[in-house]
Design a protein around this motif. Structure first.
Motif, mmCIF file in Angstrom:
data_model
loop_
_atom_site.group_PDB
_atom_site.id
_atom_site.type_symbol
_atom_site.label_atom_id
_atom_site.label_comp_id
_atom_site.label_asym_id
_atom_site.label_seq_id
_atom_site.Cartn_x
_atom_site.Cartn_y
_atom_site.Cartn_z
ATOM 1 N N ARG A 72 0.810 -1.286 0.223
ATOM 2 C CA ARG A 72 -0.384 0.277 -0.211
ATOM 3 C C ARG A 72 0.896 1.363 0.191
ATOM 4 N NH1 ARG A 72 -5.187 -0.903 4.909
ATOM 5 N NH2 ARG A 72 -5.074 -2.721 4.348
ATOM 6 N N PHE A 73 1.747 1.505 0.728
ATOM 7 C CA PHE A 73 2.930 2.324 0.814
ATOM 8 C C PHE A 73 4.294 2.102 -0.518
ATOM 9 C CE2 PHE A 73 1.118 1.079 4.444
ATOM 10 C CZ PHE A 73 -0.194 2.281 4.911
ATOM 11 N N ALA A 74 5.158 1.180 -0.293
ATOM 12 C CA ALA A 74 6.549 1.415 -0.623
ATOM 13 C C ALA A 74 6.376 1.206 -2.162
ATOM 14 C CB ALA A 74 6.588 -0.101 0.058
ATOM 15 N N SER A 75 7.517 1.357 -2.862
ATOM 16 C CA SER A 75 7.047 1.403 -4.743
ATOM 17 C C SER A 75 7.610 -0.257 -4.651
ATOM 18 C CB SER A 75 8.216 1.979 -4.450
ATOM 19 O OG SER A 75 9.435 1.992 -3.822
ATOM 20 N N LYS A 76 8.218 -0.978 -3.966
ATOM 21 C CA LYS A 76 8.307 -2.292 -4.344
ATOM 22 C C LYS A 76 8.900 -2.812 -2.433
ATOM 23 C CE LYS A 76 10.779 -5.015 -6.914
ATOM 24 N NZ LYS A 76 9.947 -5.430 -8.218
ATOM 25 N N VAL A 77 8.389 -3.861 -2.866
ATOM 26 C CA VAL A 77 9.093 -4.900 -1.847
ATOM 27 C C VAL A 77 9.423 -6.370 -1.520
ATOM 28 C CG1 VAL A 77 7.626 -5.835 0.697
ATOM 29 C CG2 VAL A 77 6.512 -4.149 -0.465
ATOM 30 N N PHE A 78 10.726 -6.422 -1.187
ATOM 31 C CA PHE A 78 11.321 -7.807 -1.570
ATOM 32 C C PHE A 78 10.771 -9.172 -0.330
ATOM 33 C CE2 PHE A 78 13.981 -4.306 -3.497
ATOM 34 C CZ PHE A 78 14.103 -4.467 -4.570
ATOM 35 N N LEU A 79 10.895 -9.834 -0.768
ATOM 36 C CA LEU A 79 10.251 -10.627 0.328
ATOM 37 C C LEU A 79 11.959 -12.060 0.336
ATOM 38 C CD1 LEU A 79 8.358 -12.191 2.205
ATOM 39 C CD2 LEU A 79 7.045 -13.392 0.472
ATOM 40 N N ILE A 80 11.885 -11.583 1.555
ATOM 41 C CA ILE A 80 13.905 -12.501 0.991
ATOM 42 C C ILE A 80 13.623 -13.543 1.948
ATOM 43 C CG2 ILE A 80 16.010 -12.384 2.602
ATOM 44 C CD1 ILE A 80 15.780 -9.382 1.786
ATOM 45 N N HIS A 81 13.761 -15.225 1.598
ATOM 46 C CA HIS A 81 13.444 -15.852 2.005
ATOM 47 C C HIS A 81 14.145 -16.881 2.266
ATOM 48 C CE1 HIS A 81 11.476 -19.542 4.138
ATOM 49 N NE2 HIS A 81 10.645 -20.102 3.190
ATOM 50 N N ARG A 82 14.919 -17.739 3.692
ATOM 51 C CA ARG A 82 15.897 -18.448 3.167
ATOM 52 C C ARG A 82 15.975 -20.037 2.807
ATOM 53 N NH1 ARG A 82 15.833 -20.546 8.913
ATOM 54 N NH2 ARG A 82 14.046 -21.476 9.967
ATOM 55 N N ARG A 83 14.712 -20.507 2.074
ATOM 56 C CA ARG A 83 14.475 -21.710 0.977
ATOM 57 C C ARG A 83 13.599 -21.061 0.246
ATOM 58 N NH1 ARG A 83 11.064 -25.015 2.536
ATOM 59 N NH2 ARG A 83 9.819 -23.603 4.486
ATOM 60 N N GLY A 84 12.993 -22.104 -0.737
ATOM 61 C CA GLY A 84 12.617 -21.235 -2.387
ATOM 62 C C GLY A 84 11.240 -21.922 -2.285
ATOM 63 N N GLU A 85 10.713 -21.981 -0.828
ATOM 64 C CA GLU A 85 9.347 -22.791 -0.742
ATOM 65 C C GLU A 85 9.233 -21.756 0.200
ATOM 66 O OE1 GLU A 85 6.366 -26.521 -0.650
ATOM 67 O OE2 GLU A 85 8.884 -26.727 -0.224
ATOM 68 N N LEU A 86 7.371 -21.011 0.335
ATOM 69 C CA LEU A 86 7.015 -20.193 1.506
ATOM 70 C C LEU A 86 6.423 -21.018 2.493
ATOM 71 C CD1 LEU A 86 5.912 -17.389 -0.231
ATOM 72 C CD2 LEU A 86 7.520 -17.296 1.581
ATOM 73 N N ARG A 87 6.862 -20.998 3.757
ATOM 74 C CA ARG A 87 5.542 -21.712 5.083
ATOM 75 C C ARG A 87 4.407 -21.764 5.162
ATOM 76 N NH1 ARG A 87 7.175 -24.768 9.647
ATOM 77 N NH2 ARG A 87 9.361 -24.032 8.480
ATOM 78 N N ALA A 88 4.388 -20.584 4.227
ATOM 79 C CA ALA A 88 2.766 -19.350 4.404
ATOM 80 C C ALA A 88 1.559 -20.101 3.878
ATOM 81 C CB ALA A 88 2.657 -17.970 4.313
ATOM 82 N N SER A 89 0.431 -20.204 4.490
ATOM 83 C CA SER A 89 -0.326 -20.986 3.715
ATOM 84 C C SER A 89 -0.477 -20.770 2.423
ATOM 85 C CB SER A 89 -1.987 -20.468 4.714
ATOM 86 O OG SER A 89 -2.264 -19.307 5.047
ATOM 87 N N LYS A 90 -1.396 -20.937 1.938
ATOM 88 C CA LYS A 90 -1.478 -20.908 0.472
ATOM 89 C C LYS A 90 -2.295 -20.392 0.221
ATOM 90 C CE LYS A 90 -2.623 -23.785 -3.898
ATOM 91 N NZ LYS A 90 -2.768 -22.455 -4.528
ATOM 92 N N ILE A 91 -3.009 -19.757 0.586
ATOM 93 C CA ILE A 91 -4.318 -18.118 0.794
ATOM 94 C C ILE A 91 -3.002 -16.932 0.512
ATOM 95 C CG2 ILE A 91 -5.110 -18.336 2.930
ATOM 96 C CD1 ILE A 91 -7.450 -16.847 1.026
#
Ligand code: NAP
Length: 309
Positions: A163-182
């Motif tokens: 909503r605010f930033a021009s760009k958001v880098f999402l830095i993760h230590r693996r190649g797959e998110l742990r987050a729920s699918k939605i």
């Protein structure tokens, strides 16, 4: 002597206060420095039953507090520094300014944001490093920022920050998110969010005023070093349970979460634990509330059996 002291005011603490209040136990709730717990640092809560349109986290917590007060819960804004079991079977709860005595205690102190442990990390809090997008996101308009982590929190923070930033880098230590699918689909489908996979932040670099200006990264597969220019780092790598004040009184697991002996009771008679301070598995608002309810019911039974209430 108090019947029961509830330490903490997240979903678990408030629910325990509602139930012990309705049981006429006149609970004393020690609210600490962040009344309302983690939900006060989120925006929309979409998965708390009863709110098909969603509910704002702070609103939900204020309603829980009002509900507890309606049933006689009393609140003091004190932070507990120590807890001990006394010879008569009761407890002494020490805060910065004084001490209280109680026949039973429910610990519902939740968990605090985890940090990476880089050398200048603590000094950067409030200067381009935070764990709360809701609190600080609006300060970073039209500039690049990053979120570290791959869970629901990281995805939620990253999506909110678009909503605010021009760009958001999402830095993760693996190649797959742990987050729920939605949550993962929502984040990865957002054109402003760029995932940076298999990567660890190795250094925070500041400008002459001590404000965040750049991060150094290492690719954990190739070992290659790189950097990103960001004005703020949002650390969303999980939480650490708040158990320091226990001083070894209750048994903890290897990650510092309070262990239950039976139901919500710890290894100490009359000492109960509910919510994220004792739950590394579910960690949801509704499960914390459920544990707060269970701890309250067990407290009622304990007081009846042991103290003749
Ligand atoms: P989490 O699920 O434990 O995820 C932590 C993330 O940080 C993981 O991706 C983990 O990587 C990464 N991580 C941990 N230590 C790290 C380190 N030292 N360096 C780099 N990365 C590290 O924590 P969370 O996202 O805060 O979520 C906690 C709970 O709250 C979960 O149950 C979640 O479902 C819930 N939650 C729900 C909502 C919602 O439904 N609205 C929103 C937020 C949170 P790995 O994946 O490699 O382990």
């Amino acid at each position: 002597m108090e019947n029961v002291i509830i330490i903490g005011t997240g979903c678990a603490g408030y629910t325990a206060a509602i139930y012990t209040g309705r049981a006429n136990l006149r609970p004393l709730v020690l609210a600490g420095t962040q009344p309302g717990g983690q939900l006060t640092t989120t925006t929309e809560v979409e998965n708390f039953p009863g709110f098909p349109e969603g509910v704002q986290g702070p609103d939900l917590m204020m309603k829980m507090m009002a509900q507890a007060q309606k049933f006689g819960a009393r609140f003091e804004y004190e932070t507990v520094s120590a807890l001990s079991k006394d010879a008569d079977g009761g407890f002494t709860v020490t805060t910065g300014s004084r001490s209280h005595r109680a026949k039973a205690v429910i610990v519902a102190t939740g968990a605090s944001p985890r940090h990476l442990g880089l050398p200048n990390e603590q000094a950067l809090i409030g200067h381009g490093l935070t764990s709360c997008a809701t609190c600080d996101g609006a300060f970073y308009r039209d500039v690049p920022v990053c979120v570290i982590g791959g869970g629901d929190s990281a995805c939620e923070e990253a999506t909110f920050l678009t909503r605010f930033a021009s760009k958001v880098f999402l830095i993760h230590r693996r190649g797959e998110l742990r987050a729920s699918k939605i949550m993962a689909d929502r984040a990865l489908g957002n054109p402003k969010i760029e995932p940076v996979w298999h990567s660890a932040v190795t250094e925070y670099i500041t400008d002459a005023n001590g404000e965040m200006t750049r991060i150094r990264l290492q690719n954990l597969q190739s070992g290659a070093a790189s950097h990103l220019d960001v004005k703020c780092v949002f650390v969303a790598i999980g939480h650490v349970p708040n158990t320091g004040f226990l001083g070894g009184l209750a048994d903890l697991d290897e990650n510092g979460y309070i262990l239950h002996r039976k139901g919500m009771m710890t290894n100490i008679d009359g000492l109960f634990a509910a919510g994220d301070v004792a739950d590394h598995v579910w960690r949801q608002a509704i499960t914390a509330a459920g544990q707060g309810c269970a701890a309250a019911i067990e407290t009622e039974r304990y007081l009846a059996d042991t103290w003749g209430h």
